[in-house]
Design a protein around this motif. Sequence first.
Motif, short mmCIF file in Angstrom:
data_model
loop_
_atom_site.label_atom_id
_atom_site.label_comp_id
_atom_site.label_asym_id
_atom_site.label_seq_id
_atom_site.Cartn_x
_atom_site.Cartn_y
_atom_site.Cartn_z
N VAL A 475 26.14 19.42 56.31
CA VAL A 475 26.41 19.04 54.92
C VAL A 475 26.94 20.25 54.16
N ALA A 476 27.67 19.95 53.10
CA ALA A 476 28.16 20.97 52.18
C ALA A 476 27.99 20.43 50.77
N CYS A 477 27.26 21.17 49.96
CA CYS A 477 26.99 20.78 48.58
C CYS A 477 27.75 21.75 47.68
N PHE A 478 28.52 21.24 46.71
CA PHE A 478 29.30 22.15 45.89
C PHE A 478 29.57 21.55 44.52
N ILE A 479 30.00 22.43 43.64
CA ILE A 479 30.50 22.02 42.33
C ILE A 479 31.94 22.50 42.21
N GLU A 480 32.71 21.79 41.40
CA GLU A 480 34.10 22.16 41.16
C GLU A 480 34.32 22.32 39.66
N GLN A 481 34.48 23.56 39.23
CA GLN A 481 34.83 23.79 37.84
C GLN A 481 36.28 23.37 37.63
N SER A 482 36.51 22.54 36.63
CA SER A 482 37.86 22.07 36.36
C SER A 482 38.06 22.01 34.85
N TYR A 655 32.19 20.40 35.24
CA TYR A 655 31.76 20.66 36.62
C TYR A 655 31.51 19.34 37.34
N SER A 656 32.48 18.96 38.20
CA SER A 656 32.24 17.87 39.13
C SER A 656 31.31 18.37 40.22
N ASN A 657 30.62 17.46 40.87
CA ASN A 657 29.81 17.87 42.00
C ASN A 657 29.97 16.87 43.13
N LYS A 757 35.66 14.18 34.50
CA LYS A 757 35.75 15.53 35.03
C LYS A 757 36.89 15.57 36.06
N GLY A 758 37.27 16.76 36.47
CA GLY A 758 38.35 16.90 37.45
C GLY A 758 37.91 16.48 38.83
#
Length: 810
Positions: A475-482, A655-657, A757-758
């Motif tokens: 698994v990979a857990c992340f946020i994307e600042q947009s 922040y999308s996640n 969000k982006g």
Amino acid sequence: MTIADRRHQIGGADRPRHVGARVRRVEDRRLLSGAARYLDDIRRPGMLHLGFVRAQAAHARITDIDTSALSDLGAEIRVFTGQDTSGLSIKAPAGHDPKSAALPDGHQGYWRMQDSEQPLLADGVVRFVGEPIAAVLAEDAYVAEDAAERIAVAYEALPVVATMAQAQDPSIPPLFEGWTSNVYIERQMAGGDLAAARAAAAHVIRRTYYNQRQAGVPMEGRGVIAAYDPADRVLTVWSSTQIPHLVRTYLAEELGFPESRLRVVAPEVGGGFGVKGQVFVEEVLVAWLALKTGRPVKWVEDRREHLVASIHARDHLHTLTAYVAADGRLLGLEADITVDVGAYSTFPFTAGGDPGMAAKVLPGPYDIPAYAATFRALATNKCPLGTYRGVARPSAVFSQERLMDDIAAEIGMDPIALRLRNVVRTFPYKNALGFSYDEGSYAQALERVRDLVAEDRAAARASRASATTRIGVGVACFIEQSSHGTPDFTRRRVPIETGYIAARVTMEPDGEVTVDIGLQNHGQGHETVMAQVAADALGVAPENVHVRQGDTLTTPYSVGTWGSRGGPLGGGAVHEAALKIAAKLKAIAAHLLQTDASCIALHGGRAVVIGNEGSYVEIRRLARIALRNVDQMPAGMEPGLEAQCSLDGPADGTYSNAVHAAVVEIDIATGKLRLRRFVVVEDCGTILNPLIVDGQVRGGVVQGIGSAILEHFVYDEDGQPLTTSFADYLMPLAPEIPNIEVHHIETPTPRTPLGAKGLGEGGAIGPPAAIANAVADALGVPVSATPLNANALWTLAADIRAAAETDRGD
């Protein structure tokens, strides 16, 4: 606010809305029928074609350019070299005014930098294979290409900087005069009490991770046409670009040409992925040549040119040190980040873009009280690095999420349980660097993925007894600042000074609507989504909305399409501008129906009295009144139905996640990997069009799979590129792609008008980490680098093969 509340607010009356509906893309009618017009489809009378002589040496002084072999071509050929274009260049300072380059809330760090300029044509020295040396103009494109191949260039070799180690070797001379080293930029940022984290840690875990260099490879390469009209003194430039307004501004400044008489048009753009989000020397040169020759000039990139001379991406080396409590809580994190950015700094995101982004986002979705990062960009004799889908985040998340699995293995904890212990759960949340996260669903997404892959994890455990086939789940857990706003770019101190998107909405006398927006579509479905947004606000159908973009003559100034800002900021700007027109329509309708404007709702092509559907005025009648029959308007109201909104992004963005899960099956004897399953749980706030969101996510995942297992741009020790065609540079094809399952959680953000969000880049961010974690799970060995091709997996599986041979008595 619930999704129903948000959608109710978007449209006014509580009725089915276009926003949130699975509306098919209207642009596909022309794209799939062959009616679309791309750069290479454009022809101009009297047009000259441009071919390039490109460097064959990685670092050398040019001693001679011999054009004598052109005489027997039987065509008129014009050749331009660096002497002709002296003083013209791409200037992209990696930062300026370091003292004011602060993080939020006064978090500070040191900053040192060196600047470079990339000349339009080599200024006597070439610094990477593929750098333009001479421009050849001819009446025919094939003649121009043949002529370029006949020009002989003599070189005097200079020391080549081919690796990160060489770039940091003080004994190797710097690539640029006046430099003291081959470090473009080095900076440190920190927040929280790292000394306390070290003192309290029960475990200190240090690992190094590497992501390989890649090319962007959109389906359509770059291309530029320029034509000067002496009658109206207008220079028109057509470019396959994501940033037409920024291209116009740069051309005007570099060429000393009035921006008011410079028009940049982006026709259909056949993919960009960030690659076309820079200003290139070819764009400036083609415009200069059109002015110089007085004739239209055209250049279209071929595939080899793209691979060796467009931009590259990734090429990150990260060393992370985690300070962990006995119960698995992350107390602190240190990062040392090095990126090979190639021979020149690119405009407008600069050599500091990738390493700076990686440093900023490495805390990710986790509650880490203390964090410090040192990052640097190194100059080498390679193609320059630029923006590509994800911009450093695939590399940062690879390191971040491999580290989480390595921590879990070190302390004997389930990797998903470790993540759940550390993810942020209370919002808004301010991280150690002072960046503020808006509402998200970090824990919920992890829990959803945990449930979705429970059976796969059981199958993976069962496969441990097999000496031939192993299954792994990662698994990979992340946020994307947009949706970064102007304050975010002000902190960076680079040539992107603003973060706004502008939209202008106009209603014509017949009630039809035109949206002019400063975005540039290159596959995202802007025309469909912006029409949905405008239609909801104005009470009309999406088919009554015409969306225009990509032409600086008709669209309001904006920074273009990048950074996952189309939906949240582009859609938000359309929404806000349309609401201004809607307010005027309601006022006119209220005047005609003798009620208050607050009692009017717009839907179904009508302005309706709320609670009395039989009392209404057709919106097209209101439009005619506002523009033609103005005597029927309320007293004092100005005629016209046009409004504009320039919407800046939030100071810290949105922040999308997401959580990605990969299920792999590995053949131990051959190293062949099969992706059995790929699962995405994502949260991009309000979903404007689920059909388009799913497509964006799946497309990004495919690119991420390529990053994880195939794509690798390779140079030898002399700086010569070895992967210059699709015979060697391998791209993901249908056999490598599993069914990609996409699941959604919607947590609207209060930071954008629609709660969106982006999402455009998120699909590409998670796969390298998820697949690497799945490989490590399957083989029971640490994984520290990509690409995870068959040779790499065969090597990682060596111990399993050796153990099987021992058991058999071989």
